[in-house]
Design a protein around this motif. Structure first.
Motif, PDB file in Angstrom:
ATOM      1  N   LEU A 244     -11.480   3.821 -20.201  1.00  0.00           N
ATOM      2  CA  LEU A 244     -11.096   2.923 -19.115  1.00  0.00           C
ATOM      3  C   LEU A 244      -9.580   3.000 -18.963  1.00  0.00           C
ATOM      4  O   LEU A 244      -8.839   2.896 -19.962  1.00  0.00           O
ATOM      5  CB  LEU A 244     -11.516   1.484 -19.437  1.00  0.00           C
ATOM      6  N   ILE A 245      -9.119   3.245 -17.717  1.00  0.00           N
ATOM      7  CA  ILE A 245      -7.691   3.391 -17.462  1.00  0.00           C
ATOM      8  C   ILE A 245      -7.248   2.300 -16.497  1.00  0.00           C
ATOM      9  O   ILE A 245      -7.869   2.082 -15.460  1.00  0.00           O
ATOM     10  CB  ILE A 245      -7.353   4.783 -16.871  1.00  0.00           C
ATOM     11  N   LEU A 246      -6.167   1.589 -16.882  1.00  0.00           N
ATOM     12  CA  LEU A 246      -5.565   0.555 -16.037  1.00  0.00           C
ATOM     13  C   LEU A 246      -4.284   1.113 -15.435  1.00  0.00           C
ATOM     14  O   LEU A 246      -3.396   1.574 -16.164  1.00  0.00           O
ATOM     15  CB  LEU A 246      -5.252  -0.698 -16.860  1.00  0.00           C
ATOM     16  N   LYS A 247      -4.191   1.098 -14.111  1.00  0.00           N
ATOM     17  CA  LYS A 247      -2.967   1.545 -13.397  1.00  0.00           C
ATOM     18  C   LYS A 247      -2.366   0.323 -12.720  1.00  0.00           C
ATOM     19  O   LYS A 247      -2.889  -0.211 -11.747  1.00  0.00           O
ATOM     20  CB  LYS A 247      -3.334   2.607 -12.359  1.00  0.00           C
ATOM     21  N   ARG A 248      -1.256  -0.172 -13.302  1.00  0.00           N
ATOM     22  CA  ARG A 248      -0.597  -1.359 -12.753  1.00  0.00           C
ATOM     23  C   ARG A 248       0.190  -1.004 -11.492  1.00  0.00           C
ATOM     24  O   ARG A 248       0.607   0.139 -11.294  1.00  0.00           O
ATOM     25  CB  ARG A 248       0.350  -1.977 -13.778  1.00  0.00           C
ATOM     26  N   HIS A 249       0.442  -2.026 -10.677  1.00  0.00           N
ATOM     27  CA  HIS A 249       1.266  -1.884  -9.465  1.00  0.00           C
ATOM     28  C   HIS A 249       0.776  -0.726  -8.593  1.00  0.00           C
ATOM     29  O   HIS A 249       1.575   0.051  -8.059  1.00  0.00           O
ATOM     30  CB  HIS A 249       2.733  -1.671  -9.833  1.00  0.00           C
ATOM     31  N   SER A 250      -0.523  -0.590  -8.482  1.00  0.00           N
ATOM     32  CA  SER A 250      -1.120   0.479  -7.676  1.00  0.00           C
ATOM     33  C   SER A 250      -1.387  -0.067  -6.272  1.00  0.00           C
ATOM     34  O   SER A 250      -2.311  -0.855  -6.059  1.00  0.00           O
ATOM     35  CB  SER A 250      -2.419   0.972  -8.321  1.00  0.00           C
ATOM     36  N   ASN A 251      -0.584   0.345  -5.313  1.00  0.00           N
ATOM     37  CA  ASN A 251      -0.647  -0.253  -3.986  1.00  0.00           C
ATOM     38  C   ASN A 251      -1.730   0.351  -3.094  1.00  0.00           C
ATOM     39  O   ASN A 251      -2.150  -0.257  -2.116  1.00  0.00           O
ATOM     40  CB  ASN A 251       0.712  -0.138  -3.300  1.00  0.00           C
ATOM     41  N   ASP A 252      -2.158   1.602  -3.382  1.00  0.00           N
ATOM     42  CA  ASP A 252      -3.197   2.213  -2.556  1.00  0.00           C
ATOM     43  C   ASP A 252      -4.014   3.170  -3.399  1.00  0.00           C
ATOM     44  O   ASP A 252      -3.671   3.490  -4.542  1.00  0.00           O
ATOM     45  CB  ASP A 252      -2.585   2.937  -1.349  1.00  0.00           C
ATOM     46  N   ILE A 253      -5.078   3.653  -2.820  1.00  0.00           N
ATOM     47  CA  ILE A 253      -6.023   4.521  -3.511  1.00  0.00           C
ATOM     48  C   ILE A 253      -5.401   5.861  -3.877  1.00  0.00           C
ATOM     49  O   ILE A 253      -5.794   6.509  -4.851  1.00  0.00           O
ATOM     50  CB  ILE A 253      -7.290   4.710  -2.639  1.00  0.00           C
ATOM     51  N   GLU A 254      -4.386   6.293  -3.123  1.00  0.00           N
ATOM     52  CA  GLU A 254      -3.796   7.607  -3.367  1.00  0.00           C
ATOM     53  C   GLU A 254      -3.118   7.662  -4.734  1.00  0.00           C
ATOM     54  O   GLU A 254      -3.188   8.683  -5.427  1.00  0.00           O
ATOM     55  CB  GLU A 254      -2.792   7.947  -2.259  1.00  0.00           C
ATOM     56  N   GLU A 255      -2.452   6.584  -5.120  1.00  0.00           N
ATOM     57  CA  GLU A 255      -1.808   6.569  -6.438  1.00  0.00           C
ATOM     58  C   GLU A 255      -2.840   6.723  -7.535  1.00  0.00           C
ATOM     59  O   GLU A 255      -2.637   7.440  -8.519  1.00  0.00           O
ATOM     60  CB  GLU A 255      -1.038   5.267  -6.624  1.00  0.00           C
ATOM     61  N   ALA A 256      -3.972   6.044  -7.396  1.00  0.00           N
ATOM     62  CA  ALA A 256      -5.038   6.150  -8.393  1.00  0.00           C
ATOM     63  C   ALA A 256      -5.627   7.561  -8.393  1.00  0.00           C
ATOM     64  O   ALA A 256      -5.941   8.130  -9.451  1.00  0.00           O
ATOM     65  CB  ALA A 256      -6.114   5.118  -8.123  1.00  0.00           C
ATOM     66  N   LYS A 257      -5.785   8.130  -7.187  1.00  0.00           N
ATOM     67  CA  LYS A 257      -6.333   9.490  -7.111  1.00  0.00           C
ATOM     68  C   LYS A 257      -5.378  10.497  -7.761  1.00  0.00           C
ATOM     69  O   LYS A 257      -5.809  11.447  -8.429  1.00  0.00           O
ATOM     70  CB  LYS A 257      -6.572   9.865  -5.652  1.00  0.00           C
ATOM     71  N   ASN A 258      -4.087  10.303  -7.563  1.00  0.00           N
ATOM     72  CA  ASN A 258      -3.112  11.202  -8.193  1.00  0.00           C
ATOM     73  C   ASN A 258      -3.219  11.120  -9.716  1.00  0.00           C
ATOM     74  O   ASN A 258      -3.132  12.139 -10.407  1.00  0.00           O
ATOM     75  CB  ASN A 258      -1.691  10.842  -7.751  1.00  0.00           C
ATOM     76  N   LEU A 259      -3.364   9.896 -10.236  1.00  0.00           N
ATOM     77  CA  LEU A 259      -3.524   9.736 -11.684  1.00  0.00           C
ATOM     78  C   LEU A 259      -4.815  10.401 -12.149  1.00  0.00           C
ATOM     79  O   LEU A 259      -4.848  11.075 -13.188  1.00  0.00           O
ATOM     80  CB  LEU A 259      -3.524   8.250 -12.054  1.00  0.00           C
ATOM     81  N   ALA A 260      -5.901  10.235 -11.379  1.00  0.00           N
ATOM     82  CA  ALA A 260      -7.174  10.870 -11.743  1.00  0.00           C
ATOM     83  C   ALA A 260      -7.028  12.390 -11.762  1.00  0.00           C
ATOM     84  O   ALA A 260      -7.559  13.081 -12.651  1.00  0.00           O
ATOM     85  CB  ALA A 260      -8.260  10.449 -10.773  1.00  0.00           C
TER      86      ALA A 260
END
Length: 626
Positions: free
Chosen positions: A556-572
Motif C-alpha cells: 500500500l502506497i500513500l502519496k501525500r499532497h497529490s492534487n490530481d491523478i497524473e501525479e499518482a500515475k507518474n508514481l505508479a
C-alpha cells in the motif's frame, strides 16, 4: 560508692527502657513499612508479568489479522487447496519467534479444516483439546456476537493462550468462511520464559488452591509465605471473563531479612554506645576533689592546645581523684585507638568508593562573581570512571569539568537553575537518559547534594537498554522481512491524512507472477524477491511518499499532497520501472511485474475503508485486463 552504684542502676534502667522501646518500634512500625514495600514490589512485578502476557496476546492478534483478513486464506476456506499451505505456511519463523504453538482453521460450524503445529518440539497433538478450543470459540464468532476473541482458555489438557478471528477478504468484506485460531500452551515453557525475564518463580494455581484468597480490583493478591518468601497471585480469566486459574509468583524476602538484620545490629550498637556513655558518666562522678581538678584541667588544656591525645597525666596518691586521673589516661588511650579505627574506616569507605561499578565523581561547585554556579571542580574520581573513559586520575582530579570533559558541562549541567535548586534543597536529581555525542552512547545520571557547595555525580552507560527499547518499537511498526512499515503503521499514516483534510492518493499494488516464483523456486526465493523489491521501492520514499507492506505480495502506497491523478500515475509508472529489472537468485533471473490500482481522496472515498477498497478494485481490474 553507694551513690555511684545508685546512679549506675538508674542509668541502666533508663538505657534498658530506651533499648526496649527502640527495638519494639523497629519491629512494629519498620516491619510494617517494609511489608508494604514488599507488597508494592510484588504487585509491580505481577503487573509486569500481566503486561508481557497482554503483549503476547496483542502480538498473536496482529499475526492472526495478517492471515485471517487475506484473500488467499478466504479462497482456501472455499477450495481447501493445499497449495495455500505450502506457499504461505511452510516457513513459520515469525510465528515461532512469538512462541506460537499451533494454527487451527475451522469452518463456521466448528469443524476443524486444518491444524498446523508451529513448533517442532511442541504443539497440540490431542484431539480433545483442539475440539474443546474450537467448540468454545467458533460459535461465538460465527454468530457475530464477537468479532475477535483473544485471551486464555481452559481445557482438560491445560490452559492455552489463543487469538481467534473470522476469515474474511483482505478489505474486510465478504461473509466469514470460518475462524482462524492461533494459540500457545500456557504451560511450563511459557512460565519458564516469564520466570527468566523477571527473576521470579512462576506457577499456575487452580481455583481450589486460591479459594480463600482476597483479590483486589486489579485481580491481584499478595501473601507472605514465611520469613523467607512472599507470593503474589493474579487471577487468570478466560475469553468469556470467567476465572479459570491463578498465576503465582514467588520471590525471596530479601528486603525484610536485611532489615531485620540491620535492626538487630542497630540495637547491639546502641547498647554498646550506651555502655560507653555509662562508663564515661561513672568516671566523671569521681571528680569530687577540687585541688586536683586543676591538674586534670591543665592536662586537658594541653591536649586542647596541642591536639596530642597521647600525652600522659600524673596524679599521685591512692584516692579517688588519682583513680580518676588513671581513668582519664585510659580514656585518651581509647580515643587514640578510636582515632586509628576511624582512619581505618575512612580507608574502607575510600576503597568502597573506588570499587563502585558505576562511574562516580565527587565535585565542588564553582560560582561566578554574582554567586551563581557556573562550573564545578572534580575533586575525586573512582576507578570505574578512569577505566571506562580511559583517563588518568591525575589528569582529571583538581580540574574544571568544562576543561577536561566539555560534554559534562554541556549535556548534564544544562542550566544554572537546575544545579542551584538541587544544592539549595539538599536533594538529588535524576536524568533518565541523555545522548552524549562525543561518546556515541546513552547515559543515565543521578546527582546528589552532599553538603553546601558539593555534590556527587553517578552515571551509567544505558546504550544497550536503549537499543533494545528501540528494537521493540521497530518490531511493532515495521515488517520483519522487508523493513517497510507494516499494516498497522501504514494504516495509521493514512488515517492521519484524513485529519489533515488535504488531497492524497492511495496506490494498491500486487506483484505479478509472484505465485509462480514461489511455485518454481520455493518460498525462500519468494522472500528474497519481496525483500529485494522492497529495497528498490525504498528509493521512492520521501516526505510525501510512504510505502507499506500489507502482507504476502500486497503493498500500500500513500502519496501525500497529490492534487490530481497524473501525479499518482507518474508514481505508479516509477514503481513499474524499478520493478521491471529482473532479480538474480542463485544464477537464475526472476522477472516480476506489478499491478497498481489508484484512488484519490476525496474523489474515490471519504473514509479509509472505502478509499483502500476502491484502490484494491482498481488493481484487480488492471490485473484482469493484463
Amino acid at each position: 560508692m553507694k551513690l555511684s552504684k545508685k546512679i549506675a542502676s538508674k542509668i541502666t534502667i533508663i538505657f534498658l527502657i530506651i533499648n526496649v522501646v527502640t527495638y519494639f518500634y523497629c519491629e512494629t512500625y519498620l516491619t510494617k513499612s517494609i511489608k508494604n514495600i514488599e507488597i508494592s514490589q510484588m504487585k509491580n512485578s505481577i503487573g509486569k508479568v500481566k503486561n508481557i502476557i497482554n503483549h503476547d496476546i496483542l502480538s498473536m492478534s496482529s499475526s492472526n489479522l495478517e492471515y485471517s483478513r487475506w484473500d488467499d486464506t478466504y479462497k482456501f476456506m472455499e477450495d481447501f487447496n493445499n497449495d495455500y499451505i505450502e506457499a504461505n505456511l511452510r516457513d513459520l519463523a515469525s510465528l515461532q519467534q512469538q512462541n506460537i504453538d499451533f494454527i487451527i482453521f475451522s469452518d463456521n460450524e466448528g469443524k476443524i479444516v486444518k491444524d498446523i503445529a508451529v513448533q517442532n518440539y511442541l504443539g497440540i497433538n490431542d484431539s480433545s483439546a483442539k475440539k474443546k478450543i474450537t467448540e468454545d470459540i467458533v460459535p461465538v464468532i460465527a454468530s457475530k456476537r464477537q468479532n475477535e476473541m483473544s485471551g486464555f482458555i481452559s481445557t482438560e489438557k491445560g490452559i492455552f493462550l489463543v487469538s481467534a478471528l473470522p476469515i474474511v477478504k483482505t478489505d474486510g468484506t465478504g461473509e466469514p468462511r470460518g475462524v482462524l485460531i492461533l494459540g500457545k500452551a500456557a504451560g511450563s515453557n511459557f512460565l519458564y520464559r516469564l520466570s527468566r525475564d523477571f527473576n521470579l518463580s512462576l506457577s499456575i494455581e487452580t481455583l481450589q488452591d486460591i479459594k480463600d484468597y482476597n483479590f483486589d480490583k486489579e485481580d491481584m493478591s499478595v501473601k507472605f509465605d514465611d520469613r523467607n518468601s512472599i507470593s503474589g497471585y493474579f487471577l487468570v480469566k478466560d475469553v468469556f471473563d470467567k476465572p479459570i486459574a491463578s498465576i503465582r509468583a514467588v520471590a525471596p524476602r530479601d528486603i525484610h531479612n536485611v532489615a531485620v538484620k540491620d535492626v538487630h545490629s542497630f540495637v547491639c550498637i546502641l547498647i554498646l554506645i550506651e555502655c560507653l556513655i555509662a562508663l564515661a558518666i561513672l568516671i566523671l562522678l569521681h571528680q569530687i576533689v577540687t585541688k586536683k581538678i586543676a591538674v586534670i584541667k591543665g592536662f586537658v588544656d594541653e591536649v586542647s592546645a596541642t591536639g596530642n591525645i597521647s600525652s600522659d597525666v600524673v596524679i599521685s596518691g591512692n584516692d579517688e581523684i588519682s583513680e580518676l586521673g588513671n581513668k582519664f589516661k585510659d580514656l585518651f588511650i581509647n580515643l587514640e585507638k578510636n582515632k586509628e579505627e576511624m582512619f581505618d574506616n575512612q580507608e574502607k569507605y575510600r576503597q568502597l568508593f573506588s570499587n563502585l561499578s558505576s562511574n562516580f565523581l565527587y565535585n565542588k561547585v564553582l560560582y561566578d562573581e554574582n554567586g551563581e554556579p557556573e562550573d564545578f571542580l572534580i575533586i575525586e574520581a573512582n576507578i570505574a570512571f578512569t577505566k571506562n573513559f580511559n583517563i588518568k586520575k591525575e589528569d582529571i582530579e583538581g580540574k574544571k569539568a568544562s576543561s577536561v570533559m566539555p560534554w559534562i558541562n554541556r549535556d548534564i549541567y544544562k542550566c544554572k537553575e537546575f544545579l542551584k535548586a538541587m544544592l539549595s534543597e539538599n536533594q538529588h536529581k535524576k536524568v533518565d537518559s541523555i545522548y552524549i555525542e562525543e561518546l556515541n552512547a546513552w547515559y543515565s545520571f543521578v546527582i546528589y547534594s552532599i553538603k553546601p557547595g558539593y555534590f556527587a555525580l553517578i552515571f551509567d552507560d544505558i546504550t544497550e537498554k536503549k537499543n533494545k527499547d528501540e528494537m521493540i518499537i521497530k518490531l511493532a511498526y515495521y515488517d520483519v522481512l522487508t523493513g517497510l512499515p507494516n499494516r498497522k503503521n501504514i494504516m495509521e499514516c493514512i488515517s492521519k491524512e484524513f485529519d489533515n483534510g488535504e488531497k492524497f492518493s492511495i496506490l494498491f499494488m500486487d506483484l505479478d507472477n509472484f505465485k509462480e516464483v514461489n511455485d518454481k523456486f520455493g518460498h525462500r526465493a519468494g522472500d528474497y524477491v519481496l525483500s529485494s523489491a522492497s529495497e528498490r521501492l525504498k528509493s521512492l520514499i520521501d516526505d510525501n511518499v510512504v510505502i507499506g507492506r500489507l502482507g504476502g505480495d500486497e503493498f500500500l502506497i500513500l502519496k501525500r499532497h497529490s492534487n490530481d491523478i497524473e501525479e499518482a500515475k507518474n508514481l505508479a509508472q516509477d514503481i513499474e520501472d524499478i520493478l521491471s529489472k529482473p532479480f538474480t537468485y542463485y544464477n537464475s533471473e526472476i522477472s516480476i511485474g506489478a499491478s497498481i490500482g489508484i484512488s484519490i481522496y476525496p474523489d474515490d472515498g471519504s473514509d479509509i475503508t472505502k478509499i483502500i477498497s476502491n484502490a484494491d478494485k482498481a488493481m484487480y481490474n488492471i490485473k484482469r485486463e493484463g
